[in-house]
Design an enzyme around this catalytic site. Structure first.
Site, PDB file in Angstrom:
ATOM      1  N   SER A 306      58.313  57.098  20.503  1.00  0.00           N
ATOM      2  CA  SER A 306      58.406  58.668  21.383  1.00  0.00           C
ATOM      3  C   SER A 306      59.434  58.875  20.127  1.00  0.00           C
ATOM      4  O   SER A 306      59.436  58.832  18.811  1.00  0.00           O
ATOM      5  CB  SER A 306      58.435  59.037  22.543  1.00  0.00           C
ATOM      6  OG  SER A 306      58.062  60.450  22.352  1.00  0.00           O
ATOM      7  N   ASP A 317      59.206  57.600   6.020  1.00  0.00           N
ATOM      8  CA  ASP A 317      58.187  58.475   4.951  1.00  0.00           C
ATOM      9  C   ASP A 317      59.337  59.776   4.069  1.00  0.00           C
ATOM     10  O   ASP A 317      58.526  59.391   2.860  1.00  0.00           O
ATOM     11  CB  ASP A 317      57.364  59.305   5.186  1.00  0.00           C
ATOM     12  CG  ASP A 317      56.462  58.542   6.223  1.00  0.00           C
ATOM     13  OD1 ASP A 317      55.723  57.141   5.914  1.00  0.00           O
ATOM     14  OD2 ASP A 317      55.338  59.441   6.695  1.00  0.00           O
ATOM     15  N   LYS A 331      53.962  54.670  20.971  1.00  0.00           N
ATOM     16  CA  LYS A 331      53.684  56.069  21.751  1.00  0.00           C
ATOM     17  C   LYS A 331      53.485  57.729  20.414  1.00  0.00           C
ATOM     18  O   LYS A 331      54.938  58.221  20.582  1.00  0.00           O
ATOM     19  CB  LYS A 331      55.142  56.033  22.480  1.00  0.00           C
ATOM     20  CG  LYS A 331      54.953  57.332  23.331  1.00  0.00           C
ATOM     21  CD  LYS A 331      53.786  57.232  24.300  1.00  0.00           C
ATOM     22  CE  LYS A 331      54.036  58.382  25.614  1.00  0.00           C
ATOM     23  NZ  LYS A 331      54.577  60.373  24.600  1.00  0.00           N
TER      24      LYS A 331
END
Length: 450
Positions: A306, A317, A331
């Site tokens: 999460s 990224d 998740k």
């Protein structure tokens, strides 16, 4: 996010007639009538099923071998229905809802200490600064031998500390044994204290921060203080930083955004997308990052989920950190907690999916490390880890490309590696101190910013 309201069935007919008045052709009017009739048929079938449920409830009440509480049956039925949607949607009963709200705040009435069991006694691993125990003179390394006169030796830890918890403002007497001293009784007045979610230290000349959870509204501020402390300890500079989120199950969304934002100069951290475009949201970092040229390694594990995945995915990224460890839990869904005013409980309902800045869904896939490193040798590891996509009725990811770990790429500790040394942490330190850091950074497939 907008809240959808159910429209009673009779409004459908009214809307259909209004459309006809404004000049829709007869075929459109007929289609609207057909849709309305189909809707009424579906509603009638649903009401019949609900009547069957009521009949079954009555039979159970009268015929089951033992007495059954109505609320227990109803709660079970509600959660049985919601579990068919996905593993994270469920009904929260009133008492549990209150408890969850308190747990989310990570606050409790207690002494403000972190403890473990050692030698049959309760050892104080950390006394929260300015907490009630700390103010009463209890320090890290002390042992607690009794609570309100009741000895705790050889008791299970949960049972031993049970008496320390209670209502804020109430006193409790603990018997404390400090190294080199005789036991002493200390009166501590319980307070609502905030648990410690950040631990930091210097590891072989590199800053190290462990994040236990994101369920702490002060997490970002705590991290900033930890960074300042590390900087001072290392002579005014941070040559590198390891952010350890192994086993971190997530928590508050706003904290994941602000924590990632500490190391990003603005730009997207994540997006959350719902069923309709109007439900979509984008979350951005504030301009101005800390230590822009400092190498960062993020440690993750199959237990990282999460909010932890949001931070790892954003820094990966954006080309701001190298991720080391094992593929994370996956998740990647958002749950909205909708209070039920007539019940006192709440509905926890999945309403969105998380996406990293490059547009990849975390759901069922997780974050793939740039360097796969195992915690221990192959003989002790379960290769097929339990992750989000192992759960019954887990949401599917539309990206069905292969995302399994290549086991041939995983680095395992040598057979002679000491059990008490953290192999993954050692590899993280090595990466920061060598040219491997830039090599791994350059090899990232989707860095959005250099």
């Amino acid at each position: 996010m907008r809240i959808r309201h159910l429209i009673p069935a009779f409004w459908l007919g009214t809307l259909g007639m209004s459309a006809a008045v404004f000049g829709l052709p007869n075929s459109a009017f007929a289609a609207t009538e057909n849709e309305s009739a189909a809707k009424k048929t579906t509603d009638a079938e649903t009401y019949e099923k609900l009547q069957i449920f009521a009949d079954i409830m009555a039979i159970i009440k009268d015929e089951y071998v033992e007495d059954v509480e109505d609320q227990a049956l109803i709660d079970g039925a509600l959660n049985g229905a919601l579990s068919k949607l996905d593993p994270h949607s469920h009904y929260v009963a009133p008492v549990a809802f209150v408890e969850q709200q308190e747990a989310t705040k990570r606050e409790y009435g207690g002494l403000g200490i972190e403890v473990s069991s050692e030698g049959g006694l309760v050892k104080v691993n950390h006394a929260i600064e300015d907490g009630p125990a700390y103010e009463a003179g209890i320090k890290t390394g002390d042992f607690i031998t009794a609570v309100d006169g009741e000895k705790v030796r050889n008791k299970p830890l949960d049972e031993a500390v049970k008496g320390m918890r209670g209502l804020a403002g109430d006193p409790v007497t603990v018997t404390v044994l400090s190294p080199g001293s005789l036991p002493r009784d200390v009166v501590v007045v319980r307070q609502v204290v905030r648990g410690r979610a950040v631990r930091h230290r210097v590891e072989k000349g590199v800053g190290y921060i462990y994040l236990e959870t994101f369920n702490n509204s002060e997490l970002t501020s705590d991290i900033e203080r930890a960074l300042k402390s590390l900087e001072a300890e290392l002579g005014g500079t941070l040559p590198g930083l390891i952010i350890d989120m192994r086993g971190n199950r997530g928590g508050l969304l706003d904290q994941s955004v602000s924590v990632a934002g500490l190391f990003l100069d603005g730009g997207e951290v994540l997006s959350a997308r719902g069923r309709d475009a109007s439900d979509n949201q984008r979350y951005h970092a504030e301009p101005g990052e800390l230590y822009p040229d400092m190498p960062i390694v993020v440690l993750v594990s199959p237990g990282s989920a999460s909010a932890a995945e949001i931070v790892a995915g954003a820094l990966q990224d954006r080309g701001r950190a190298v991720v080391i460890g094992r593929r994370s839990f996956g998740k990647g869904s958002v749950q909205s907690v909708i209070p039920l005013p007539n019940d006192g409980g709440a509905l926890r309902l999945t309403t969105q999916r998380y996406y990293t800045p490059s547009g990849k869904s975390i759901q069922g896939r997780g974050i793939m490390p740039d360097m796969l490193v195992a915690a221990r040798e192959d003989s002790g590891e379960i290769r097929k880890r339990f992750r989000e996509d192992s759960l019954p009725n887990s949401l599917l990811n539309s990206d069905d490309t292969d995302y399994e770990e290549n086991y041939g790429d995983i680095l395992y500790p040598p057979e002679t590696w000491p059990e008490d040394e953290d192999y993954q942490l050692r590899k993280a330190i090595d990466v920061i101190k060598t040219s491997n850091y830039q090599r791994l950074l350059d090899a990232q497939k989707t860095p959005l910013e250099r």
